[in-house]
Design a protein around this motif. Structure first.
Motif, mmCIF file in Angstrom:
data_model
loop_
_atom_site.group_PDB
_atom_site.id
_atom_site.type_symbol
_atom_site.label_atom_id
_atom_site.label_comp_id
_atom_site.label_asym_id
_atom_site.label_seq_id
_atom_site.Cartn_x
_atom_site.Cartn_y
_atom_site.Cartn_z
ATOM 1 N N ARG A 262 0.826 -1.208 0.000
ATOM 2 C CA ARG A 262 0.000 0.000 0.000
ATOM 3 C C ARG A 262 0.862 1.260 0.000
ATOM 4 O O ARG A 262 0.578 2.233 -0.693
ATOM 5 N N GLU A 263 1.935 1.244 0.783
ATOM 6 C CA GLU A 263 2.825 2.409 0.839
ATOM 7 C C GLU A 263 3.525 2.627 -0.494
ATOM 8 O O GLU A 263 3.676 3.766 -0.948
ATOM 9 N N ASN A 264 3.965 1.552 -1.149
ATOM 10 C CA ASN A 264 4.619 1.686 -2.453
ATOM 11 C C ASN A 264 3.667 2.274 -3.487
ATOM 12 O O ASN A 264 4.070 3.110 -4.305
ATOM 13 N N ARG A 265 2.413 1.837 -3.461
ATOM 14 C CA ARG A 265 1.436 2.388 -4.410
ATOM 15 C C ARG A 265 1.188 3.864 -4.140
ATOM 16 O O ARG A 265 1.036 4.665 -5.070
ATOM 17 N N SER A 268 4.220 5.878 -5.384
ATOM 18 C CA SER A 268 4.203 5.917 -6.843
ATOM 19 C C SER A 268 3.146 6.887 -7.364
ATOM 20 O O SER A 268 3.384 7.626 -8.326
ATOM 21 N N ASP A 269 1.983 6.918 -6.713
ATOM 22 C CA ASP A 269 0.922 7.820 -7.148
ATOM 23 C C ASP A 269 1.305 9.277 -6.911
ATOM 24 O O ASP A 269 1.054 10.140 -7.767
ATOM 25 N N LEU A 319 10.707 9.231 -8.867
ATOM 26 C CA LEU A 319 10.240 10.543 -9.306
ATOM 27 C C LEU A 319 10.998 11.008 -10.538
ATOM 28 O O LEU A 319 10.403 11.544 -11.487
ATOM 29 N N ALA A 320 12.322 10.795 -10.553
ATOM 30 C CA ALA A 320 13.125 11.190 -11.707
ATOM 31 C C ALA A 320 12.738 10.389 -12.953
ATOM 32 O O ALA A 320 12.659 10.932 -14.065
ATOM 33 N N ASN A 321 12.485 9.080 -12.787
ATOM 34 C CA ASN A 321 12.088 8.247 -13.929
ATOM 35 C C ASN A 321 10.749 8.680 -14.503
ATOM 36 O O ASN A 321 10.574 8.760 -15.730
ATOM 37 N N LYS A 322 9.798 8.952 -13.635
ATOM 38 C CA LYS A 322 8.482 9.389 -14.110
ATOM 39 C C LYS A 322 8.566 10.739 -14.802
ATOM 40 O O LYS A 322 7.912 10.973 -15.834
#
Length: 408
Positions: A262-265, A268-269, A319-322
């Motif tokens: 849940r924390e990873n999602r 990512s969001d 964040l950099a990849n997105k």
């Protein structure tokens, strides 16, 4: 230019088809572990021809996987070992001599592994048009399983653009997550090229914890993305993890696993929303300048012990990849530069002094020209200056401590 993204396609198999997926992924996992052990025993001195000669026919005789999927197991294992080899190289072994106090560094390779890589998650790789294909005008997916080929319904919400853009689909991976089946498909498409000569905006982006992002552009505008609410959420997850780990029961371990997912999602969001907001605001022909944080550790001198978790709990790499792939989709570019002295240099007079930054007050004050501003803003302004140097012809812009600054 070409950009490759991985699309996670949700599948909707029947109960019988889901059972077939489970069988083929577990068999593929078993063969991958067998190939991994074989490559480890060979001390990684193998290639596709040696695999074909020594192991391929043995696997074909005992497994129901088809010929192409057996060959894919070697490519899957080889790709995993290449990734581990790169990770070992990026993290060399360091130790200090107790007698002299001198530090030594040794590069690591696959020879440092004490046991073969284990594939703990069932999976299966599928080659486009051979192991999987789109049928019925793109409404169904045809996928190989053990001894058969089945047609499965899937979520086609985002796949129609692939055919209209003539996108190239690569080798997909079938996995199960949270009780649902997904096919991870790499999609390569043509995107607009970014040109130096037509660049319109330069945006310096400083990433941190108190301010997740601080941006500065060519108009002198500064925007802060405050991380206070995010810090509260991180502390909440850390507190729940601590309680569950202290309990140590089977139920607590299950909850701990779900909590991590849940924390990873959530992270990512948040990174998706931040990068999308930034790219949509500036549009194409924009140069975003960020720091290379790979070998940077946040200073803990002024932090409490309870804040240690915060220093490493945000995924700046994600964040950099997105930001990079969203910028490329719009014809923009992301420049990664050295983080050296970006928080110590005065953007007005160019002097570099470490004591110019008051961390507790979150303030930067130059003793030479008297320039005063927020300490996060100073980093984004310096990154903006590095972006201007890049557009002026310097391919690797960075700040260096001159003899004049050192003497001062």
């Amino acid at each position: 230019m070409q950009l490759t993204l991985t699309s996670k396609v949700r599948l909707y198999p029947t109960d019988e088809q889901a059972k077939q997926f489970g069988l083929v992924t577990r068999e593929y996992q078993r063969i991958c572990n067998l190939v991994s052990q074989w490559e480890f025993d060979k001390q990684f001195k193998v290639n596709q021809k040696i695999f074909q000669k020594e192991l391929y026919h043995q696997i074909r005789a005992e497994s129901n996987l088809n010929s192409l999927m057996v060959q894919s197991t070697y490519r899957t294992v080889e790709a995993r070992y290449r990734t581990v080899k790169q990770q070992l190289f990026q993290h060399p072994y360091r130790f200090q001599d107790k007698n002299t106090g001198k530090w030594y560094r040794f590069n690591r390779d696959l020879g440092w592994l004490r046991k073969p890589i284990k594939f703990s998650r069932p999976q299966a790789d599928y080659v486009r048009n051979l192991n999987y294909s789109f049928v019925k005008k793109g409404t169904l997916l045809s996928i190989n399983v053990l001894g058969a080929r089945i047609k499965v319904q899937y979520n086609s919400q985002y796949t129609q653009d692939w055919f209209s853009l003539n996108a190239k689909l690569g080798t997909a991976k079938l996995v199960q997550s949270c009780g649902h089946w997904f096919l991870h498909i790499p999609v390569t498409m043509n995107v607009p090229d970014w040109q130096k000569s037509s660049n319109q905006h330069i945006v310096g982006i400083d990433r941190g914890l108190r301010q997740i992002m601080t941006i500065y552009d060519e108009c002198g505008r500064t925007k802060f993305f405050n991380g206070k609410r995010l810090a509260y959420q991180r502390h909440k997850y850390a507190y729940l993890r601590q309680k569950l780990q202290a309990a140590g029961t089977k139920s607590a371990k299950r909850h701990l696993k779900r909590l991590g997912q849940r924390e990873n999602r959530w992270i990512s969001d948040v990174n998706h929303c931040l990068s999308k907001t930034l790219v949509d605001h500036y549009g194409p022909n924009t140069l975003y300048v960020i720091e290379n944080l790979q070998d940077v550790t946040f200073e803990r001198k002024y932090s409490k012990k309870s804040a240690t978790h915060d220093l490493h709990s945000w995924s700046f790499f994600d964040l950099a990849n997105k930001l990079a792939y969203k910028a490329h989709l719009q014809g923009a570019e992301v420049l990664t530069v050295s983080a050296a002295y970006t928080s110590q240099r005065c953007p007005r007079c160019g002097q570099i002094r470490k004591d110019s930054r008051a961390r507790r007050k979150h303030q930067y004050r130059c003793p030479y020209c008297g320039f005063i501003t927020n300490d996060d803003r100073i980093a984004s302004m310096n990154l903006y200056d590095l972006g201007k140097q890049y557009l002026s012809g310097d391919e690797q812009p960075k700040f260096e401590l001159t003899r004049t600054n050192a003497n001062d």
